[in-house]
Design an enzyme around this catalytic site. Structure first.
Site, PDB file in Angstrom:
ATOM      1  N   MET A   1       0.827  -1.206   0.000  1.00 35.26           N
ATOM      2  CA  MET A   1       0.000   0.000   0.000  1.00 35.26           C
ATOM      3  C   MET A   1       0.863   1.259   0.000  1.00 35.26           C
ATOM      4  O   MET A   1       0.506   2.277  -0.620  1.00 35.26           O
ATOM      5  CB  MET A   1      -0.950  -0.006   1.202  1.00 35.26           C
ATOM      6  CG  MET A   1      -1.869   1.224   1.273  1.00 35.26           C
ATOM      7  SD  MET A   1      -2.892   1.454  -0.209  1.00 35.26           S
ATOM      8  CE  MET A   1      -4.210   0.278   0.125  1.00 35.26           C
ATOM      9  N   LYS A   2       1.998   1.217   0.679  1.00 37.79           N
ATOM     10  CA  LYS A   2       2.873   2.395   0.695  1.00 37.79           C
ATOM     11  C   LYS A   2       3.341   2.748  -0.710  1.00 37.79           C
ATOM     12  O   LYS A   2       3.432   3.921  -1.082  1.00 37.79           O
ATOM     13  CB  LYS A   2       4.086   2.143   1.609  1.00 37.79           C
ATOM     14  CG  LYS A   2       5.087   3.315   1.667  1.00 37.79           C
ATOM     15  CD  LYS A   2       4.430   4.591   2.179  1.00 37.79           C
ATOM     16  CE  LYS A   2       5.358   5.804   2.087  1.00 37.79           C
ATOM     17  NZ  LYS A   2       6.503   5.746   2.983  1.00 37.79           N
ATOM     18  N   LEU A   3       3.623   1.747  -1.537  1.00 36.71           N
ATOM     19  CA  LEU A   3       4.027   2.026  -2.912  1.00 36.71           C
ATOM     20  C   LEU A   3       2.875   2.620  -3.711  1.00 36.71           C
ATOM     21  O   LEU A   3       3.079   3.498  -4.557  1.00 36.71           O
ATOM     22  CB  LEU A   3       4.546   0.750  -3.578  1.00 36.71           C
ATOM     23  CG  LEU A   3       5.820   0.155  -2.983  1.00 36.71           C
ATOM     24  CD1 LEU A   3       6.268  -1.049  -3.807  1.00 36.71           C
ATOM     25  CD2 LEU A   3       6.944   1.178  -2.904  1.00 36.71           C
TER      26      LEU A   3
END
Length: 289
Positions: free
Chosen positions: A172-174
């Site tokens: 999700m961070k990407l």
């Protein structure tokens, strides 16, 4: 849990330093380590135990927060501390290190120390929100086994979104950073076009304000462009790293926009803009000092 766990913070850069400072302020027992010891000396004066080796910081910790520069560094540090971690400790990886490195670290820890809980928890937010405990944590892993993390997350953030099995947080961070990078590039180009037409950044924001396009992040970066002070909240170099991690993880998924941005930002880094805030891409595009 009401009792505060003992915490180690490995990596005292902008984000790790903020985590440690908030934990010390809220009276946690904190040990810290950084490759450059001087980065933690102010925290030592405030009450943190500053260590020369990561093992020394981690060996007494119930919770270990790792906020290191990349996957290779995180893997090296994990290998050093793994034998000394307390039984049933929580190892919480909070840097942006990508999918491949994350999956490799999860497997390594599970094989060598199955008693230790791996929590994958990168953050959404930059230096100033971290200092004010206003980041959002993108957490993943076995939340029940990591109950000791709850007061730690409460001390350093505005909350956590639990996203599933360990590794989901890094994915999700990407996604989030791909959006942030695209927004920053679009904002820089729009501000450049506005300037060409004789409009200021204030004029641009006055049109956006109150409408569906008025992202608070856009206001912050337009103010940065207006002031011309590119003291980094997030260095252009690190943003480029995150773009490349997203492209690597995408595999066959076409991302031509992000690919083009990464190529342009690489040129800006090579031109000497890398250590400034990512909003400096406006200066690179326009040549305006």
């Amino acid at each position: 849990m009401n009792q505060r766990p003992a915490v180690a913070v490995l990596g005292l850069g902008a984000m790790g330093h903020a985590f440690a400072a908030n934990l010390v302020k809220k009276q946690f027992q904190v040990a810290g380590w950084n490759r450059t010891r001087a980065r933690g000396e102010d925290l030592a004066a405030a009450g943190m135990r500053l260590c020369d080796e990561p093992q020394q910081a981690a060996e007494q910790a119930d919770v270990v927060l790792a906020m290191l520069s990349d996957g290779a560094t995180t893997e090296s540090v994990l290998q050093q501390i793994m034998p000394t971690l307390k039984p049933d400790a929580v190892f919480c990886q909070m840097g942006t290190i990508g999918v491949e490195a994350t999956d490799r670290l999860i497997a390594q820890l599970a094989a060598a120390r199955p008693d230790v809980v791996y929590i994958d928890a990168p953050v959404s937010g930059t230096k100033a929100p971290a200092e004010n405990a206003q980041i959002l944590i993108l957490a993943s892993g076995d939340r029940q086994r990591a109950a000791s993390l709850e007061p730690v997350f409460a001390a350093i953030s505005k909350g956590a979104r639990w996203l599933g099995e360990a590794g989901a947080g890094s994915r999700m961070k990407l996604v989030v950073n791909a959006w942030l990078i695209a927004m920053m590039q679009g904002l820089a180009e729009s501000a450049s076009l506005a300037q060409q037409f004789g409009f200021s950044t204030d004029d641009l924001w006055s049109v956006l304000e109150g409408g569906p396009l008025a992202a608070p992040y856009a206001k912050v970066k337009l103010d940065t462009i207006k002031g011309g002070d590119y003291t980094p909240q997030m260095q252009l170099t690190w943003a480029l790293k995150d773009a490349q991690l997203a492209l690597n993880a995408a595999e066959d998924q076409s991302m031509p926009g992000l690919q083009n941005i990464a190529q342009l930002w690489q040129q800006a880094v090579e031109a000497g803009y890398g250590e400034q805030d990512l909003a400096v891409i406006y200066r690179f595009l326009t040549g305006k000092e």
